[in-house]
Design an enzyme around this catalytic site. Structure first.
Site, mmCIF file in Angstrom:
data_model
loop_
_atom_site.group_PDB
_atom_site.id
_atom_site.type_symbol
_atom_site.label_atom_id
_atom_site.label_comp_id
_atom_site.label_asym_id
_atom_site.label_seq_id
_atom_site.Cartn_x
_atom_site.Cartn_y
_atom_site.Cartn_z
ATOM 1 N N SER A 283 0.839 -1.198 0.000
ATOM 2 C CA SER A 283 0.000 0.000 0.000
ATOM 3 C C SER A 283 0.871 1.244 0.000
ATOM 4 O O SER A 283 2.078 1.175 0.223
ATOM 5 C CB SER A 283 -0.896 -0.004 1.236
ATOM 6 O OG SER A 283 -0.112 0.314 2.372
ATOM 7 N N LYS A 284 0.219 2.364 -0.216
ATOM 8 C CA LYS A 284 0.916 3.647 -0.201
ATOM 9 C C LYS A 284 1.604 3.858 1.154
ATOM 10 O O LYS A 284 2.703 4.403 1.226
ATOM 11 C CB LYS A 284 -0.090 4.755 -0.477
ATOM 12 C CG LYS A 284 0.522 6.137 -0.422
ATOM 13 C CD LYS A 284 -0.388 7.177 -0.998
ATOM 14 C CE LYS A 284 -0.257 8.503 -0.274
ATOM 15 N NZ LYS A 284 1.101 8.854 0.137
ATOM 16 N N ARG A 285 0.952 3.392 2.201
ATOM 17 C CA ARG A 285 1.535 3.550 3.546
ATOM 18 C C ARG A 285 2.886 2.849 3.665
ATOM 19 O O ARG A 285 3.792 3.343 4.322
ATOM 20 C CB ARG A 285 0.567 3.000 4.605
ATOM 21 C CG ARG A 285 -0.479 4.008 5.033
ATOM 22 C CD ARG A 285 -1.287 3.489 6.206
ATOM 23 N NE ARG A 285 -1.826 2.146 5.963
ATOM 24 C CZ ARG A 285 -2.897 1.887 5.228
ATOM 25 N NH1 ARG A 285 -3.550 2.869 4.669
ATOM 26 N NH2 ARG A 285 -3.323 0.648 5.054
#
Ligand code: GLU
Length: 533
Positions: A283-285
């Protein structure tokens, strides 16, 4: 396999399916413009592209924007630019009309009602007039009866207000009075849905696990499921190659094809791209946490203004990015890693796409970039380096930048890494204002080093041009004469002339700088050292 348990079926037992490709291939990438394209999306586009080119087929792009509530300004342009940057040329798209356009679902919306009504006429779909309160009441009743996942399905629909439970007259009246309705798929009751996924093998699902999905919404728009299937059919798509997150929808899609009586495409669900560490989808995280981009290009959220960085702006070559992505979930066999697009096209085979998730490795991505940087002509890198130096106020010629590239590129992953060699372009001592180098030099300083460097300077002679081998010879003769080891003199030579402990060989550096510059720098260092004794 991943996905809901009910999908397990025969998959795995029978292994990966083999679908010989005999028809003329036509594939599509069908993104929804709901934000920047994630690198998983780029990989989906890439596999579609490779498959199309491999089989001499066509590669289309369709924008799936039926859900207006999730529309994000700029997302479509971002998708276009990302694919262009990656070199994934489209045969037809909203920006390159083809015979089966338009290629934006919002521009095709008149079409879908007709198909939804066709299914009603075939008794494969029905009107449902239930209000949200009625739907909620149904869920409550089901829960009270012990149903774990309440759904509008072949059992509950009998007790709801729809064209299956109401009289034809009632239905007619409601339609005439303009009562809001949705159109739902009439999922058959006791059936097995089975299809052979080109990557995952057989998938078998019982219809008791599929609810009567809404195909057409009360706002006059189709749902994703209806529009997707109608368009794939009308656009004569032969293979649907998409992310694993769509696998749970695939049995429903098979049912919709059957309801229309249309031949369905071959499905191929790609494995997830996993976090570099731990479990789960990348994910972007993860990118924020570990410091790598998950998007191909920079993106600024039009609402929050939040910025996300992209591979392009970080200085990655598109070829390196694409090569890395191609191997996230596929390999051509053997240990081939570096491949041009043409080679990837040549080797690509859906049957060799892995079922299991592919772990993303940022270090490997850098490794790819390094390999591609090394393959670049020195003159091209020289021109790029010259430009970067100029941004820092250092003016030089392409020739000199190219000569520096020859020394610097082995240690570089990005063009910017070569900026560590600015001392090759400046004049005067690199120790000036360089506290770190000064501290290092002071710590290592021994009086004998001074004598050694003096002797070395005497040996450099008076020719303005230095040749690397001659510098080396002078240095070695000096060591011999002084009875010293290389490690006793080289670090100081390096600090005085380059101002840093790492970098290309000092004999090459000296040759590039020229005698006068080397002398000036050594002289300055020796001058400073007088205060260190
Ligand atoms: N619009 C879907 C998406 O955003 C496409 C899924 C498919 O390829 O069928 O991923």
């Amino acid at each position: 396999m991943a996905g809901p348990g009910y999908l397990r079926g025969l998959a795995g037992l029978l292994g990966s399916a083999v679908h010989p490709v005999t028809m003329s291939v036509r594939v599509r990438f069908a993104p929804s413009p709901t934000g920047p394209l994630h690198m998983g999306g780029v990989r989906t586009a890439l596999y579609n592209y490779l498959f199309a080119r491999k089989h001499g087929g066509e590669f289309l792009l369709r924008i799936e924007d039926t859900d207006q509530g999730r529309f994000v300004a700029g997302a479509e342009e971002y998708i276009k630019e990302s694919l262009e940057w990656c070199g994934l040329e489209l045969d037809a798209s909203p920006w390159k009309e083809g015979p089966d356009g338009p290629y934006r679902q919002s521009e095709r919306k008149e079409l879908y009602r007709h198909y939804a009504e066709e299914l009603i006429a075939k008794d494969k779909a029905y009107y449902a007039f239930d209000t949200s309160e009625e739907l909620e009441a149904m869920r409550e009743r089901s829960k009270a009866a012990g149903v774990a996942a309440p759904a509008y399905n072949s059992v509950t629909r009998e007790h709801m207000r729809n064209s299956l439970s109401l009289s034809a007259d009632d239905v007619q009246k409601k339609l005439e009075q303009g009562e809001p309705y949705v159109i739902r798929l009439k999922v058959p009751r006791h059936e097995e849905v089975r299809f052979e996924d080109a990557i995952r093998g057989w998938v078998v699902v019982h219809t008791s696990n599929i609810d009567d999905k809404v195909l057409f919404k009360s706002d006059g728009m189709p749902t994703y499921h209806l529009a997707n299937i109608v368009d794939d059919h009308l656009m004569k798509i032969t293979h649907v190659i998409r992310g694993e997150e769509w696998l749970p929808s695939a049995p429903l899609h098979v049912l919709i094809y059957e309801a229309f009586g249309w031949e369905r495409p071959v499905f191929a669900h790609l494995p997830l791209i996993l976090k570099p560490d731990g479990n789960g989808k990348l994910s972007k995280r993860d990118g924020d946490r570990l410091g790598f981009p998950v998007f191909p290009l920079d993106w600024v959220d039009p609402v929050s203004g939040e910025k996300s960085s992209g591979y392009r702006e970080r200085g990655y070559y598109p070829e390196a990015f694409v090569n890395m992505l191609a191997l996230l979930g596929w390999n051509p066999g053997g240990d081939v890693e570096i491949m041009s697009m043409a080679e990837m096209v040549n080797y690509f085979d859906l049957g060799r796409v892995h079922k299991g998730g592919a772990r993303f490795d940022p270090a490997k991505t850098d490794w790819f970039n390094q390999q591609y940087l090394r393959m670049r002509p020195d003159a091209e890198l020289g021109a790029a380096l010259k430009e970067r130096l100029e941004e820092q106020g250092i003016v030089t010629s392409v020739e000199r930048a190219t000569a520096a590239v020859v020394l610097l590129k082995e240690r570089a992953t990005f063009v910017d890494d070569m900026l560590e060699g600015t001392y090759l372009f400046t004049t005067g001592s690199p120790l000036k204002g360089n506290e770190e180098a000064l501290a290092e030099a002071r710590k290592r300083w021994k009086p004998a080093t001074g004598g050694a460097l003096r002797s070395f300077m005497d040996r450099l002679g008076s020719k303005p041009l230095l040749v690397s081998a001659e510098v080396e010879k002078a240095f070695n003769e000096m060591l011999h004469e002084q009875g010293m080891k290389i490690g006793q003199v080289m670090p100081m030579f390096r600090l005085f002339v380059a101002g840093r402990m790492q970098g290309p060989g000092m004999f090459d550096v000296s040759a590039l700088l020229g005698r006068d510059e080397v002398m000036t720098r050594l002289e300055h260092g020796l001058e400073l050292s007088k205060t260190w004794d």
